[in-house]
Enzyme design. Sequence first.
Site, PDB file in Angstrom:
ATOM      1  N   PHE A 165      -4.024   9.635  -4.437  1.00  0.00           N
ATOM      2  CA  PHE A 165      -3.245  10.879  -4.538  1.00  0.00           C
ATOM      3  C   PHE A 165      -4.194  12.039  -4.876  1.00  0.00           C
ATOM      4  O   PHE A 165      -4.143  13.106  -4.248  1.00  0.00           O
ATOM      5  CB  PHE A 165      -2.175  10.718  -5.625  1.00  0.00           C
ATOM      6  CG  PHE A 165      -1.170  11.847  -5.715  1.00  0.00           C
ATOM      7  CD1 PHE A 165       0.090  11.707  -5.160  1.00  0.00           C
ATOM      8  CD2 PHE A 165      -1.464  13.022  -6.385  1.00  0.00           C
ATOM      9  CE1 PHE A 165       1.040  12.733  -5.259  1.00  0.00           C
ATOM     10  CE2 PHE A 165      -0.531  14.052  -6.493  1.00  0.00           C
ATOM     11  CZ  PHE A 165       0.723  13.901  -5.926  1.00  0.00           C
ATOM     12  N   ARG A 169      -1.867  10.244 -13.354  1.00  0.00           N
ATOM     13  CA  ARG A 169      -1.277   8.992 -12.879  1.00  0.00           C
ATOM     14  C   ARG A 169      -1.012   8.096 -14.072  1.00  0.00           C
ATOM     15  O   ARG A 169      -1.900   7.866 -14.874  1.00  0.00           O
ATOM     16  CB  ARG A 169      -2.274   8.343 -11.908  1.00  0.00           C
ATOM     17  CG  ARG A 169      -1.859   7.027 -11.330  1.00  0.00           C
ATOM     18  CD  ARG A 169      -0.811   7.203 -10.248  1.00  0.00           C
ATOM     19  NE  ARG A 169      -0.461   5.894  -9.752  1.00  0.00           N
ATOM     20  CZ  ARG A 169      -1.097   5.278  -8.739  1.00  0.00           C
ATOM     21  NH1 ARG A 169      -2.075   5.876  -8.117  1.00  0.00           N
ATOM     22  NH2 ARG A 169      -0.721   4.081  -8.357  1.00  0.00           N
ATOM     23  N   ASN A 199      -0.533   7.482   0.147  1.00  0.00           N
ATOM     24  CA  ASN A 199      -1.815   8.166   0.327  1.00  0.00           C
ATOM     25  C   ASN A 199      -2.897   7.291   0.930  1.00  0.00           C
ATOM     26  O   ASN A 199      -3.772   7.777   1.626  1.00  0.00           O
ATOM     27  CB  ASN A 199      -2.250   8.809  -0.981  1.00  0.00           C
ATOM     28  CG  ASN A 199      -1.323   9.955  -1.310  1.00  0.00           C
ATOM     29  OD1 ASN A 199      -1.298  10.951  -0.607  1.00  0.00           O
ATOM     30  ND2 ASN A 199      -0.498   9.797  -2.339  1.00  0.00           N
ATOM     31  N   GLU A 250       0.818  -1.213   0.000  1.00  0.00           N
ATOM     32  CA  GLU A 250       0.000   0.000   0.000  1.00  0.00           C
ATOM     33  C   GLU A 250       0.853   1.264   0.000  1.00  0.00           C
ATOM     34  O   GLU A 250       1.852   1.340   0.693  1.00  0.00           O
ATOM     35  CB  GLU A 250      -0.941   0.020   1.213  1.00  0.00           C
ATOM     36  CG  GLU A 250      -1.948  -1.119   1.229  1.00  0.00           C
ATOM     37  CD  GLU A 250      -2.957  -1.056   0.092  1.00  0.00           C
ATOM     38  OE1 GLU A 250      -2.918  -0.110  -0.725  1.00  0.00           O
ATOM     39  OE2 GLU A 250      -3.791  -1.975   0.016  1.00  0.00           O
ATOM     40  N   GLY A 251       0.407   2.250  -0.745  1.00  0.00           N
ATOM     41  CA  GLY A 251       1.192   3.475  -0.919  1.00  0.00           C
ATOM     42  C   GLY A 251       0.938   4.541   0.136  1.00  0.00           C
ATOM     43  O   GLY A 251       0.115   4.386   1.050  1.00  0.00           O
TER      44      GLY A 251
END
Length: 387
Positions: free
Chosen positions: A347, A252, A15, A12-13
């Site tokens: 994001f 993106r 944001n 998981e990123g």
Amino acid sequence: SVYLLYDVNPPEGFNLRRDVYIRMASLVKTLRQRGDWVLVLPPWGRLYHWQSPEIDQERIPWGEFFSITSLQANVPVMEYEEFIAESGGPFIDHILVLQSYAEGWTEGKWEEKVDVRPCIEKLAYTKDKQGYYRGWFWGYEETRGVNVTCLSAQGHASILAPYLQDNITATSVMLDRAETVLHDHYAGKDYWDTRRSMVFAKHLRIIGDEFRAKYLNSTDEKDLTPYQEDWTRMKAKPGSAWGGPYVGVHLRRKDFIWGHREDVPSLKGAVKKIRSLLKKLKLERVFVATDADEEELKKLKKMLPEMVRFEPSQENLELLRDGGVAIIDQCICAHARYFIGTSVSTFSFRIHEEREILGFDPKTTYNRFCGDSEKECEQPTHWKIVY
């Protein structure tokens, strides 16, 4: 104090992790009704989107990205190293690995519940010779877990509160896979209090402001986005913010194109849309936040020569890290006269929230690019701020 630590599924990123923080802060508020609980902030590191290999990006404290005093005005938090110093060492008494129910929802009916269950996935922890559990622990190899239990949970974050209050006698508990539980009150007052408290670190705000002034002719005075150091005193009227004389874009690329997503445009399609927006809004500048690779960036620059991007020097990158650069990109997009983002991207969602806090008209915020051949191009939902 009882310390609550947590971690999130590794892929998981940045944001989404900010979103999980909101869920955990909410849980701590519930726990504090019956005891002195403190949230320990999981150090940042090794995120998939942080692709500058040459800089060290492990064990990064929250203070590098967020204002700790601002977070503390909402719920008691501390950095992991403070926890080690205060609790007497890098030991976590009890790790609860959150998971869903192996059998799924029984008879298709959704109910909130929590039960100790056998672990579904192979444990991400191994026992050492002393009987302690070793694992990733945010890059702190010296950390040890004393007990590990798998906990099936279905429901909102505070569903865990009774379990933690009644079954845990430890002074430190870690919830692993914390993204398993949902928001208590998504987009309610509690959600927005925590979200508003997530003020970016001062050095990042300053760099963003300097960039806006220098390249985009944008300042808080001119843009009608007055800033207060204390988030609890900031309350902008919807539609009061005007924004800098530029369009903010989040485009993106990487994994969103590999997925052959219907709802993501080609570069050409995106440029066409940007051009029509500039014309409609009578603006000449466009600020672009994107994860496009060098080759795509070259193409983009050719098609859109007036594009402005935040490109830190190597030296600055080492100071800011990829996470700081992402935050500066978001700050700049948040102050634009008009913002357009990418479909279902966290994001872009975080920029929506920043703009909501600053008091922009929703029409200038909740916009996304459409895929080149997308039939039904649904625009993002407006989550109204609640004070």
